[in-house]
Design an enzyme around this catalytic site. Structure first.
Site, mmCIF file in Angstrom:
data_model
loop_
_atom_site.group_PDB
_atom_site.id
_atom_site.type_symbol
_atom_site.label_atom_id
_atom_site.label_comp_id
_atom_site.label_asym_id
_atom_site.label_seq_id
_atom_site.Cartn_x
_atom_site.Cartn_y
_atom_site.Cartn_z
ATOM 1 N N CYS A 383 4.474 -11.945 47.719
ATOM 2 C CA CYS A 383 5.113 -11.174 46.653
ATOM 3 C C CYS A 383 4.988 -11.907 45.316
ATOM 4 C CB CYS A 383 6.562 -10.864 47.017
ATOM 5 S SG CYS A 383 7.288 -9.523 46.034
ATOM 6 N N HIS A 510 5.682 -8.382 52.176
ATOM 7 C CA HIS A 510 6.438 -9.463 52.817
ATOM 8 C C HIS A 510 6.080 -9.534 54.303
ATOM 9 C CE1 HIS A 510 9.327 -10.644 49.599
ATOM 10 N NE2 HIS A 510 9.027 -9.436 49.147
ATOM 11 N N GLU A 512 6.585 -11.750 56.427
ATOM 12 C CA GLU A 512 7.581 -12.433 57.262
ATOM 13 C C GLU A 512 8.502 -11.474 57.997
ATOM 14 O OE1 GLU A 512 9.486 -12.504 53.043
ATOM 15 O OE2 GLU A 512 7.495 -12.419 53.958
#
Length: 539
Positions: A383, A510, A512
């Site tokens: 990001c 993102h 994750e």
């Protein structure tokens, strides 16, 4: 009939109610049941999206674009489910919807009160989670601690649920604390007794107690707690401090928690026993990693552990795949300068720059990214990290010295990162970002495509307001930057990479948020593989 499990906490906060809820959810899921996880947060914010990370920690994002409590990340990673807007409810959302209905005249001129209107709305959110997910079991965690003023409407609502859906369909699990007094060398049960007494005073009799303690709780103390709380001693479970989160559901299974739950709720589970073989292998791997890999995380909120919890978890997930312990060193971006960057990064095997908002620390991020690029240190940007990697490339490779992000410098001549077109007239801050799951087309022959095992299209979660300025695409490509992931309409740059580097990849999304202990997300898998120099070692 859907079954409902409500997880409450007493004595102190941060006991691990979310881990308890997740562990029960994992055991039930591994018995073949469909489980829906839900978190009620007592704060009046609509969601945590506008909250300072130092106040709340990480903001987790679901597929449908809900900005949610970080506990949803624990649910997704530990239970391996996908959460949604039905999974996170705040007091703010409850009051917002109640007031909207009042304005529409839905209450026909009646006086709007906490009971029944607010409590009915809370119950409606629980029931809606069950209906929209067609689930066998809804596990709802009630944020805060029994006795908190803010939690009172939620406690009243879940009390009423037992009567409305039937006592055979509701179970109350209360997580409490048994402190160990080192001076006296003994555990104390009084806080637990008082916590349960407070819970019973509002009409909720817990059906199971989870005793959080740093020391094993002796049987005679469990018997005493049972006597004072009216909870059968067989339904009093201990939850000791554990070296690994993987230990918790395994400990619960050893104590028969899942069997007690299905017995109490009269659930006929498809599997008589939860299959935890893979979980045990993960637990063994996590405790016995052969190698070590040092990763440096340069961020804005490094002082708070929870600010990057999904990122650090995703790094560890990838580490398990390579049989390597990931040692994460966090450095405040503001502390990095041209003078000290070499010293700060001299021992690192990989650099990761995660997301964030605002201008603080941007120069330090850019400086660290430049050092990683010039010294071929594996780099992963997420990001804001992707945006700063683009600015760094523009300044130091394209020699656009005034290159910047419009977020940092709105009137910048070379705004490499610009405000998205649909954001220009946006006046509100909360809930207006580009949020949720979006597709990206991956370019053949790139490291990114390799990270995702050759997939042509991926779906990843986003949370941003700015994007790469497309007028610079051609110049970047000529200088050696590859746009390895693009939105299907060819408008939004999702991933950039420098293909001839060991690993230099940065994503606007993102990654994750979709990582799992047994299935590390693609970019993290590629990043740790490059940083460690190891081969995949499946467990």
């Amino acid at each position: 009939m859907t079954k409902y499990i409500f997880v409450t906490g007493g004595v102190v906060s941060s006991l691990g109610k979310g881990i308890t809820a997740s562990s029960i959810g994992r055991l039930l899921k591994n018995r073949g049941l469909k489980v829906t996880m839900q978190k009620f947060d007592p704060y009046i914010n609509i969601d945590p999206g506008t909250m300072n990370p130092y106040q709340h920690g990480e903001v987790f994002v679901t597929d449908d674009g809900t900005e949610a409590d970080l506990d949803l990340g624990h649910y997704e990673r530990l239970v391996d489910v996908r959460t949604s807007k039905y999974s996170n409810v705040t007091t703010g959302k409850i009051y917002q919807e109640v007031l909207q209905r009042e304005r529409r005249g839905d209450y026909h001129g009646g006086t709007v009160q906490v009971i029944p209107h607010v409590t009915n709305m809370i119950k409606e959110k629980v029931m809606r989670a069950a209906q929209m997910t067609d689930t066998d079991v809804v596990i709802s965690e009630i944020g805060g601690t029994v006795g908190d003023m803010e939690s009172t409407p939620f406690m009243e609502a879940i009390r009423q649920m037992r009567r409305e859906v039937g006592s055979e369909n509701v179970m109350y699990v209360h997580v409490t604390f048994v402190p160990y007094l080192r001076a006296a060398k003994e555990l104390k049960s009084k806080p637990t007794q008082q916590s349960v007494s407070m819970l019973r005073s509002i009409g909720i009799q817990p059906n199971m107690l989870v005793l959080r303690s740093e020391m094993p709780v002796p049987q005679e103390m469990k018997d005493k707690i049972s006597t004072f709380t009216d909870v059968p001693v067989d339904y009093i479970v201990e939850s000791l401090d554990a070296p690994s989160l993987f230990d918790v559901p395994l400990s619960y299974q050893e104590q028969g928690v899942d069997q007690k739950v299905v017995d109490f709720l009269h659930i006929d589970s498809p599997k008589p026993v939860a299959d935890m073989d893979e979980w045990r292998r993960m637990d063994e791997r996590a405790k016995n990693l052969k190698y070590k890999t040092k990763i440096t995380l340069v961020g804005k909120y490094v002082e708070l552990e929870d600010a990057y919890i999904s990122v650090t978890d995703a790094l560890h997930h990838a580490g398990y795949l390579y049989n390597s312990k990931i040692e994460v060193e966090k450095i405040q971006a503001e502390d990095i300068t041209e003078d000290n960057v070499a010293e700060l990064l001299k021992d690192t095997q990989g650099l990761i720059v995660p997301g964030g908002f605002g201008t603080r620390g941007l120069d330090g991020m850019i400086t660290s990214i430049k050092y990683a690029r010039e010294h071929d240190i594996p780099f992963l940007g997420i990001c804001l990290g992707m945006q700063m990697a683009s600015v760094e490339f523009a300044r130091n490779v394209l020699h656009l010295e005034d290159a910047n992000s419009a977020e940092a410098e709105p009137n910048c001549k070379n705004n490499i990162i610009d405000l998205m077109a649909d954001q220009r007239d946006q006046e509100k801050i909360g809930g207006t970002l580009r949020l949720g799951l979006y597709p990206a087309m991956l370019k053949a022959g790139t490291k990114t495509r390799e990270c995702y095992d050759g997939q042509e299209v991926i779906q990843e979660r986003h949370r941003h307001r700015y994007e790469f300025n497309n007028k610079y695409r051609e110049d970047f490509e000529k200088a050696g930057m590859t746009f390895s992931g693009i939105s299907p309409d060819n408008h939004l740059v999702e991933i950039v990479e420098i293909t001839d580097k060991k690993f230099f990849v940065a994503a606007q999304y993102h990654p994750e948020f979709l990582s799992r202990p047994n299935r590390p997300e693609g970019l993290f898998k590629g990043f740790i593989g490059a940083a460690s120099g190891l081969q995949v070692d499946k467990f």
